[in-house]
Structures are given as C-alpha cells and as structure tokens.
Design an enzyme around this catalytic site. Structure first.
Site: not given
Ligand SMILES: Cc1ncc(C[n+]2csc(CCOP(=O)(O)OP(=O)(O)O)c2C)c(N)n1
Length: 642
Positions: A288, A377, A405
C-alpha cells in the site's frame, strides 16, 4: 488546475489506447500513472495509498482484459483512481471528489467502465458473480468477470457469502485478492494470518513458480490449455496443496501469490487465467502506498492524507491562530477511556475503523478491552450483544452509513433482547467528499422506529461526553448516540460529567411566533441564524431536543401551545426523521401549527464539502435564516433575551 500527464499516459484516453503499447512499455506507463495520481491527489486530496498500491494491477487488468465488455468490479473503490484515469476520465480527474466533479468511487452513472457502484466494502465478489451468472444465462460465455478485493475487505462475511456461492456456480469469475496486509489500519484476524502464512510458506512459493511456468507456456499452447492446466493442477494438488488451501476448499482454483508490482507478469497471468473457465482466485501481493516512500512507511496516515507537498511529503494543515474545537471522534475516544478507567465493565468495539473512530486511543490504553473486529459490522453488533448478555457495557462505534449493514443485528440481537449496548454512530449526517455511499443520512429514521431504543444526538462536545456518561449508567436497553464528522464547537471541552435525564431536551432561548427545534450539531447553525435574525428584529425561540427518542413531550406541548410556526432542523433524512416524529406528535395531540422541516430531501446527495451540501439541502445557517424570515413578523425592539 490541470496537471500534465507523462508522454505515454497523455496518449491514453481509453484502454484501447493502452493496448497499442507493447508489453515493454507497461512499466513506464505504470510509473507515469503513479506520478499522475501523486500530482493530482497532493493538491486535491482524496484516498492515496490504496490507488498507488494497485497501479500495476490496474494497468495489467486493462491491458489483458477486454473492458468494458469484460466486467471489472473494484471492491470499496477507493483504489480505483488509476482505473478512472485510464478509462476516459484523466482530464476530469482534477475534479475528483469536488462538488459537481467526478466521484471518488466507481459509479455506474459515470462511466461504462464502472460496472458497479461501490463505497462500502466487500460487495465485489457477489456483484461479479451476479454478472457472471447473467452472462451465462445470456449465452455470453466468453465474457470475463473480475472482482478486485483487498485483504481488508475480504474479512467481511459478505465476501465469504460471495465465495461460497461462486464455488458452486461454474461461471467465469476471477477474484483478485489484493493482499497488502492493511485495511485502513493494519488488517486484523485469523484470515490475515492465514494469508501471511501462504505468502511466506516455502511450498507455496514453489507452487507459485511452477504455476507461473505453466501459465507462461500456456499462452503458446492455445486450445489445449485446459488439458494442461488440469494435469498440472492434479499433480500440484497431490503434493503441495496437501496443506489445505482455504480457497481451493471452496472450489476456487487458487493461483499465487504473485508480485503485484510486476506489471508484465501480471498482464500475462491475467490473460492466461482468462482462458480457464470457472471460479479462480489470484493472490496478488502489493505494498500500500507503493512508490511514495512516506506512504509506504505510514500506511494508515497516508490512506487519505489530505493535501500534501509531493516533494517533501509534508501534510498541509491550515494554520489557526486560536485553539480549535476538537473533532467529535476524538472527544469520543478520550471520553471512552476516561469512562472505562472508572467502570471496569466498559469495552470498546470497532469494525475496522480504529483511527477513523478514535477507538485507537482505547486500544492503546487498554488493549484487552478494545476490539477491532475487521470490516464486519454485523459481527461487531452481535459480538457486542454477546458481551452485553454477560453484564459488560459495550460501546460499539460504527459510522452511521456502515451501520446500515447491521440493521437486523440491532433489532434481532440487541433491541428485542433489551441488551445494554451503546451505539456510537460517527459520521452521522452529510459526510462530505465521500458522497452518497458514505452520508449518514438515515440513522434517525431507521433507529427511531425500533421499540425500546434510546436515540440521542449531542449539540456539542460537552453533550457528547454527558450522553456517553449517561448511557453507561442507563440500564434500559440499546442507547444510540449519533454525531457528525468533523469538529465540534468547544475548544474547552473537557468538562466534568453530568447525568442527563433520558428524553429531556433543553430550551436555549424563548422567542416570538417561531420556534426552532434542532437535533444535534446543527443546533449550532440555528444559534448563528438566530444571531443574524435578532439583528433584523426577528426573535425565534430555540430548543435543542437532544433526544429523538423518547421525545421531550413537555417541550413539545410548550412549543405547540406557544408558537405559530415550528421549524425543525436535522442533519438526516426528512422521511422518518425528527421532523416526522414531531408531526406525529402534533397529529396525535391534535395541535395545528405550521411545521416546516429542514433536513436531507428524498434523493441521494452527491459529494462535496459539508457546507456545500448543507446549503444544497437547505439547512445551513443561511437556509435557516431564510426559512424563519419567510414566516416571521419583524419588530424593531424586543424584551426577549437572544
Ligand atoms: C462496510 C464498510 N466498512 C468500512 C469501510 C471503511 N473502509 C474503507 S477502505 C477500508 C479498508 C479496506 O482495506 P482493503 O480492502 O484491504 O483495501 P486497501 O485499502 O488495503 O487497499 C475500510 C475499512 C467501508 N468502506 N465499508
């Protein structure tokens, strides 16, 4: 400000242009794409590290696939900036997330290359599977359907529901697991450990090399490819995969781990995998923030850093000459630790938002009593319910829009059983640049209809603290506290705790003819509006309702008896909101006042700065002033204190 793209990227408007280049150019194109993202995001803001991490994957996907005929679904979509730039939106990219500009997430209405609207995580596998099954039904069996999902998003139950179903449908689904060990904060849970084990396991690495050789030769083998893959698979399964593979056991063909920054190899692998029918998973390891040293080093900070100097990496903060009020989330974080120090029953829960919710303050101070449960969630709510059955007092902090959710869990697992769970809903109201998927528009409406739930919202930091203090004393079932994104209004916020009476609002001032009834932070807009109106000889009364449920009926009887015009103001949807609740009260008690409701109208609100959106929806200070002016009668002097 228009930013210039590099020499190769500037000639790529669509994937067809990208395909004109040779494989040897893909590295330079990736480099230019990365630089373009850095150049624009540094002056414009937005998500950062995630898009940098998938630059090579993005280039490889559009090079190898036939998009938009082939369907590419990005999970969450915060990593899709490169995709937007390569699919007709380079020239508009400087308007990303800006009011009236393009969205920060893929959106069907924006481009035919955006196959599915996203923002909330873990939907990609189900959506891609739906598309794949549709293609099958329509006889379009040559079409590819690719879901790109992060290891964070993979922690959600929904992702596993998709995998579980895809494993028995023989449709063309390729899941690309973008494994960077990060969610916004470091990823958590047993799955993360499992993925790390695969990535570091010697046998899997050997497997990876074997499979890569096979795949490379496959492209030269043409129609007989399947036969060879089957043969190789059989031998591999017999040996290396004896140590069982989670995805294989769900009927996916597992490939990888591969280096997600080797663009040429990725393009070749994706092309080859397209020739293999059925469900497949490519495990892709990325970093990342790749290519921007500071973002690689502090990945949480650089998830969405705001504006920064792209040379020095200094994150820009607006200089303030006097002390600023804190963010509501920080008041939550510090107050929870204070309360938990005094009450050993208190525990904290967040589904993957330790930094965003400031629960990280408690996770640091009391690691055994604060839990990041991953992007889960539903689990967060039912886990809290379980804790509450044993007499603990869970403070379950979930962004208002993500709480959507877990609605059934709130009703079925918490409310029906009258469990004492405190739900702190952060980002309630219009959340800003993330747009429609992230606005916390509906929580008042969806919470207030549930029997036995207390629903409250603080007008300032002190009220937030007191509501939290009151909630942990209250033993009467679920207790919701909703508060917005951003700063409060009290630089001097750390005041001694006071217990609040449940269902009691407060009168801020008396007035004439018109009463403003507000809930939560928007009460401050009404205070400013009143100051302006007082200058014009207009004196509306103002009540901070504090509780949506139970409503303060004493206040309401007073207001309906005294005032001709009642204006309700809320940072939530008008349908079913506190204005609706007050209309219900009026009908039930046979009052006949003129009620005007200000709040979020019945359509989805796009992205922009919060003040722009408040104005658009008609409940910022100026809109309140206008609404009062329309009904109030002016007078030149007043004996009523403003
Ligand atoms: C249902 C939900 N919960 C929380 C989030 C907040 N959120 C946005 S990106 C993220 C992290 C995602 O991690 P990953 O899928 O590994 O992608 P990366 O950012 O590491 O590329 C979170 C928790 C969201 N978008 N949707």
């Amino acid at each position: 400000m228009q930013i210039k793209a590099g020499p190769l990227l500037s000639k790529i408007n669509y994937p067809a242009d990208l395909k004109q280049y040779s494989e040897a150019d893909l590295e330079q194109i990736s480099q230019e794409l990365r630089q373009y993202i850095i150049d624009v995001v540094s002056v414009n803001g937005g998500h950062f590290g995630a898009s940098l991490g998938v630059v090579e994957l993005t280039v490889a996907l559009h090079y190898a696939l036939n998009t938009p005929y082939d369907k590419l679904v990005w999970d969450v979509g915060h990593q899709a900036y490169g995709h937007k730039i390569l699919t007709g939106r380079r020239e508009q990219f400087h308007t990303n997330r800006i009011y009236g500009g393009i969205s920060g997430f893929p959106k069907i209405s924006e481009s035919e290359y955006d196959t599915f609207g996203v923002g909330h995580s873990s939907t990609s596998i189900s959506a891609a599977l739906g598309m794949a099954v549709a293609s099958q039904i329509k006889g379009e069996t040559d079409r590819q359907h690719v879901a790109v999902i992060g290891d964070g998003a993979m922690t959600a139950g929904l992702a596993f529901e998709g995998l579980n179903h895809a494993g028995i449908e023989n449709s063309n689904v390729l899941v690309i697991l973008n494994d960077n060990c990060m969610s916004i904060d470091p990823n958590v849970g047993a799955l993360k450990e499992y993925l790390t084990n695969i990535t570091t396991s010697k046998s899997y690495n050997r497997f990876r090399d074997d499979i890569s050789q096979v795949l490379t030769s496959l492209s030269k083998l043409g129609p007989n490819a399947h036969k060879y893959v089957k043969k190789i698979e059989k031998s591999i399964k017999g040996t290396l995969l004896k140590q069982s593979n989670l995805f294989e056991s769900l009927n996916f063909r597992y490939f990888g781990p591969v280096d997600g920054h080797d663009v040429k190899r990725l393009a070749a692998v994706i092309k080859d995998l397209s020739a293999i029918p059925g469900p497949k998973l490519l495990h892709c390891v990325t970093v990342k923030g790749k290519g921007f040293a500071l973002a690689e080093k502090d990945q949480t900070k650089w998830h969405a850093p705001g504006l920064f100097d792209k040379i020095t990496g200094e994150i820009k903060k607006s200089a303030q000459d006097k002390p600023q009020p804190p963010k509501y989330q920080d008041v939550f974080g510090h107050t929870l630790v204070e309360l938990a120090e005094a009450n050993s029953k208190i525990v904290g829960i967040t589904p993957a938002m330790p930094s965003g919710s400031s629960l990280n303050i408690m996770m640091k101070a009391m690691p055994t009593r604060a839990f990041d449960v991953g992007i889960a969630e539903q689990h967060a709510v039912t886990f809290s319910a379980g804790l509450a059955t044993q007499g603990l007092i869970p403070f379950c902090n979930i962004y208002s829009s993500f709480m959507q959710r877990a609605y059934d869990q709130v009703i079925h697992d918490v409310a029906i059983q009258k469990l004492n769970v405190v739900f702190c809903l952060d980002r309630a109201g219009l959340a800003g640049a993330d747009g429609a998927t992230h606005h916390g528009a509906y929580d008042i409406a969806y919470m207030r209809c549930i029997p036995g739930v207390t629903v409250s919202s603080p007008m300032n930091e002190e009220e937030l603290r007191n509501l939290m203090y009151t909630a942990q004393q209250d033993q009467a079932g679920p207790f919701v506290i909703r508060y917005p994104r951003g700063n409060g209004v009290m630089p001097d916020w750390k005041r001694p705790f006071k217990t609040l009476e449940i269902g009691k609002g407060r009168k801020i001032c008396d007035g004439e003819e018109v009463a403003l009834l507000t809930i939560g932070h928007v009460g401050n807009f009404a205070v400013e509006a009143r100051a302006e109106l007082n200058g014009e000889g207009i004196y509306p009364a103002h009540y901070d309702m504090r509780f949506v449920k139970p409503l303060d009926e004493t206040i309401l009887h007073e207001v309906f008896s005294k005032y001709k015009h009642i204006i309700t103001v809320e940072d939530g949807c008008l349908q079913g909101g506190i204005g609706s609740a007050i209309l219900e009260f009026m009908a039930d008690h046979h009052y006949h006042s003129n009620v005007i409701r200000l709040g979020i109208p019945d359509h989805f609100i796009e992205h922009g700065e919060q003040p722009e959106l408040w104005a658009e929806c008609g409940y910022d200070k100026a809109s309140i002033v206008d609404a009062v002016r329309k009904v109030a009668v002016k007078r030149s002097t007043s004996n009523i204190a403003g």
